[in-house]
Design a protein around this motif. Sequence first.
Motif, PDB file in Angstrom:
ATOM      1  N   THR A   1       0.506 -10.405   0.818  1.00  0.00           N
ATOM      2  CA  THR A   1      -0.583  -9.649   1.434  1.00  0.00           C
ATOM      3  C   THR A   1      -1.317  -8.854   0.356  1.00  0.00           C
ATOM      4  O   THR A   1      -0.814  -8.690  -0.758  1.00  0.00           O
ATOM      5  N   ILE A   2      -2.483  -8.343   0.705  1.00  0.00           N
ATOM      6  CA  ILE A   2      -3.236  -7.470  -0.214  1.00  0.00           C
ATOM      7  C   ILE A   2      -2.356  -6.289  -0.622  1.00  0.00           C
ATOM      8  O   ILE A   2      -2.302  -5.913  -1.798  1.00  0.00           O
ATOM      9  N   ALA A   3      -1.638  -5.700   0.341  1.00  0.00           N
ATOM     10  CA  ALA A   3      -0.778  -4.549   0.042  1.00  0.00           C
ATOM     11  C   ALA A   3       0.330  -4.932  -0.944  1.00  0.00           C
ATOM     12  O   ALA A   3       0.649  -4.157  -1.856  1.00  0.00           O
ATOM     13  N   GLN A   4       0.922  -6.104  -0.779  1.00  0.00           N
ATOM     14  CA  GLN A   4       1.956  -6.549  -1.701  1.00  0.00           C
ATOM     15  C   GLN A   4       1.387  -6.805  -3.098  1.00  0.00           C
ATOM     16  O   GLN A   4       2.011  -6.456  -4.104  1.00  0.00           O
ATOM     17  N   LEU A   5       0.204  -7.415  -3.159  1.00  0.00           N
ATOM     18  CA  LEU A   5      -0.443  -7.629  -4.452  1.00  0.00           C
ATOM     19  C   LEU A   5      -0.739  -6.294  -5.130  1.00  0.00           C
ATOM     20  O   LEU A   5      -0.472  -6.122  -6.322  1.00  0.00           O
ATOM     21  N   ALA A   6      -1.279  -5.352  -4.367  1.00  0.00           N
ATOM     22  CA  ALA A   6      -1.616  -4.036  -4.927  1.00  0.00           C
ATOM     23  C   ALA A   6      -0.363  -3.332  -5.441  1.00  0.00           C
ATOM     24  O   ALA A   6      -0.384  -2.726  -6.518  1.00  0.00           O
ATOM     25  N   ALA A   7       0.731  -3.411  -4.695  1.00  0.00           N
ATOM     26  CA  ALA A   7       1.978  -2.776  -5.136  1.00  0.00           C
ATOM     27  C   ALA A   7       2.476  -3.404  -6.434  1.00  0.00           C
ATOM     28  O   ALA A   7       2.926  -2.704  -7.341  1.00  0.00           O
ATOM     29  N   GLY A   8       2.374  -4.709  -6.545  1.00  0.00           N
ATOM     30  CA  GLY A   8       2.814  -5.388  -7.763  1.00  0.00           C
ATOM     31  C   GLY A   8       1.910  -5.142  -8.953  1.00  0.00           C
ATOM     32  O   GLY A   8       2.364  -5.117 -10.093  1.00  0.00           O
ATOM     33  N   TYR A   9       0.610  -4.960  -8.694  1.00  0.00           N
ATOM     34  CA  TYR A   9      -0.359  -4.763  -9.774  1.00  0.00           C
ATOM     35  C   TYR A   9      -0.495  -3.303 -10.198  1.00  0.00           C
ATOM     36  O   TYR A   9      -1.113  -3.014 -11.215  1.00  0.00           O
ATOM     37  N   ALA A  10       0.082  -2.381  -9.442  1.00  0.00           N
ATOM     38  CA  ALA A  10      -0.063  -0.950  -9.747  1.00  0.00           C
ATOM     39  C   ALA A  10       0.433  -0.607 -11.151  1.00  0.00           C
ATOM     40  O   ALA A  10      -0.099   0.290 -11.797  1.00  0.00           O
ATOM     41  N   LYS A  11       1.402  -1.334 -11.644  1.00  0.00           N
ATOM     42  CA  LYS A  11       1.962  -1.040 -12.970  1.00  0.00           C
ATOM     43  C   LYS A  11       0.958  -1.280 -14.097  1.00  0.00           C
ATOM     44  O   LYS A  11       1.176  -0.867 -15.226  1.00  0.00           O
ATOM     45  N   TYR A  12      -0.153  -1.955 -13.791  1.00  0.00           N
ATOM     46  CA  TYR A  12      -1.163  -2.245 -14.806  1.00  0.00           C
ATOM     47  C   TYR A  12      -2.291  -1.212 -14.835  1.00  0.00           C
ATOM     48  O   TYR A  12      -3.252  -1.368 -15.578  1.00  0.00           O
ATOM     49  N   ARG A  13      -2.152  -0.152 -14.049  1.00  0.00           N
ATOM     50  CA  ARG A  13      -3.183   0.883 -14.005  1.00  0.00           C
ATOM     51  C   ARG A  13      -3.408   1.446 -15.400  1.00  0.00           C
ATOM     52  O   ARG A  13      -2.481   1.813 -16.096  1.00  0.00           O
ATOM     53  N   GLY A  14      -4.669   1.463 -15.818  1.00  0.00           N
ATOM     54  CA  GLY A  14      -5.033   1.995 -17.126  1.00  0.00           C
ATOM     55  C   GLY A  14      -4.863   1.028 -18.282  1.00  0.00           C
ATOM     56  O   GLY A  14      -5.085   1.390 -19.431  1.00  0.00           O
ATOM     57  N   GLN A  15      -4.481  -0.214 -17.997  1.00  0.00           N
ATOM     58  CA  GLN A  15      -4.259  -1.209 -19.046  1.00  0.00           C
ATOM     59  C   GLN A  15      -5.349  -2.279 -18.967  1.00  0.00           C
ATOM     60  O   GLN A  15      -5.153  -3.344 -18.391  1.00  0.00           O
ATOM     61  N   ASP A  16      -6.478  -1.988 -19.558  1.00  0.00           N
ATOM     62  CA  ASP A  16      -7.623  -2.904 -19.476  1.00  0.00           C
ATOM     63  C   ASP A  16      -7.319  -4.302 -19.993  1.00  0.00           C
ATOM     64  O   ASP A  16      -7.815  -5.289 -19.439  1.00  0.00           O
ATOM     65  N   ASP A  17      -6.514  -4.411 -21.040  1.00  0.00           N
ATOM     66  CA  ASP A  17      -6.187  -5.740 -21.564  1.00  0.00           C
ATOM     67  C   ASP A  17      -5.401  -6.559 -20.550  1.00  0.00           C
ATOM     68  O   ASP A  17      -5.637  -7.758 -20.380  1.00  0.00           O
ATOM     69  N   GLN A  18      -4.487  -5.924 -19.825  1.00  0.00           N
ATOM     70  CA  GLN A  18      -3.702  -6.623 -18.805  1.00  0.00           C
ATOM     71  C   GLN A  18      -4.560  -6.973 -17.591  1.00  0.00           C
ATOM     72  O   GLN A  18      -4.391  -8.041 -16.994  1.00  0.00           O
ATOM     73  N   ILE A  19      -5.482  -6.104 -17.244  1.00  0.00           N
ATOM     74  CA  ILE A  19      -6.393  -6.382 -16.130  1.00  0.00           C
ATOM     75  C   ILE A  19      -7.247  -7.600 -16.460  1.00  0.00           C
ATOM     76  O   ILE A  19      -7.440  -8.482 -15.628  1.00  0.00           O
ATOM     77  N   GLN A  20      -7.723  -7.669 -17.682  1.00  0.00           N
ATOM     78  CA  GLN A  20      -8.511  -8.822 -18.112  1.00  0.00           C
ATOM     79  C   GLN A  20      -7.673 -10.099 -18.096  1.00  0.00           C
ATOM     80  O   GLN A  20      -8.124 -11.143 -17.650  1.00  0.00           O
ATOM     81  N   ARG A  21      -6.435 -10.002 -18.554  1.00  0.00           N
ATOM     82  CA  ARG A  21      -5.531 -11.151 -18.554  1.00  0.00           C
ATOM     83  C   ARG A  21      -5.276 -11.637 -17.130  1.00  0.00           C
ATOM     84  O   ARG A  21      -5.345 -12.837 -16.840  1.00  0.00           O
ATOM     85  N   LEU A  22      -5.021 -10.702 -16.219  1.00  0.00           N
ATOM     86  CA  LEU A  22      -4.776 -11.067 -14.823  1.00  0.00           C
ATOM     87  C   LEU A  22      -6.018 -11.683 -14.179  1.00  0.00           C
ATOM     88  O   LEU A  22      -5.912 -12.631 -13.396  1.00  0.00           O
ATOM     89  N   SER A  23      -7.183 -11.153 -14.514  1.00  0.00           N
ATOM     90  CA  SER A  23      -8.441 -11.696 -13.978  1.00  0.00           C
ATOM     91  C   SER A  23      -8.634 -13.135 -14.423  1.00  0.00           C
ATOM     92  O   SER A  23      -8.988 -14.004 -13.621  1.00  0.00           O
ATOM     93  N   ASN A  24      -8.411 -13.384 -15.703  1.00  0.00           N
ATOM     94  CA  ASN A  24      -8.528 -14.750 -16.233  1.00  0.00           C
ATOM     95  C   ASN A  24      -7.490 -15.664 -15.607  1.00  0.00           C
ATOM     96  O   ASN A  24      -7.789 -16.808 -15.259  1.00  0.00           O
ATOM     97  N   HIS A  25      -6.282 -15.163 -15.467  1.00  0.00           N
ATOM     98  CA  HIS A  25      -5.198 -15.947 -14.886  1.00  0.00           C
ATOM     99  C   HIS A  25      -5.528 -16.328 -13.440  1.00  0.00           C
ATOM    100  O   HIS A  25      -5.288 -17.462 -13.022  1.00  0.00           O
ATOM    101  N   LEU A  26      -6.089 -15.407 -12.708  1.00  0.00           N
ATOM    102  CA  LEU A  26      -6.462 -15.661 -11.313  1.00  0.00           C
ATOM    103  C   LEU A  26      -7.424 -16.833 -11.203  1.00  0.00           C
ATOM    104  O   LEU A  26      -7.260 -17.701 -10.353  1.00  0.00           O
TER     105      LEU A  26
END
Length: 110
Positions: free
Chosen positions: A53-78
């Motif tokens: 669910t969106i809530a489960q994804l958000a809970a799993g992705y919360a650890k990347y808060r403030g990590q722009d490089d990881q956010i970019q990596r996840l965006s590309n991976h998606l």
Amino acid sequence: MMAKTHPERPRWWLGWGLALALIAPAAEASMNLALDRGCLSCHGTPPRGNAPTIAQLAAGYAKYRGQDDQIQRLSNHLREHHLFGGVAAHQRLSAEDAECFVRWLVEGGH
């Protein structure tokens, strides 16, 4: 010209109001993006199949808060990786939409 403030409120109050005004539309835009792109078809409540669910994804992705490089990596991976044999909806996302969506999830997905 100096901004007028309410007499009982300190000047920093204006900064909080501006920050909230900027954050609220971004969150709304991201939810609208999720609705427009059909994300909730699989990631809604209840989810389709084994999709989180969106809530489960958000809970799993919360650890990347403030990590722009990881956010970019996840965006590309998606967008680029063929998760579970390929999800056409993921692959159709633009780079900008994918990053916006991942940032929204990292910030809690509300």
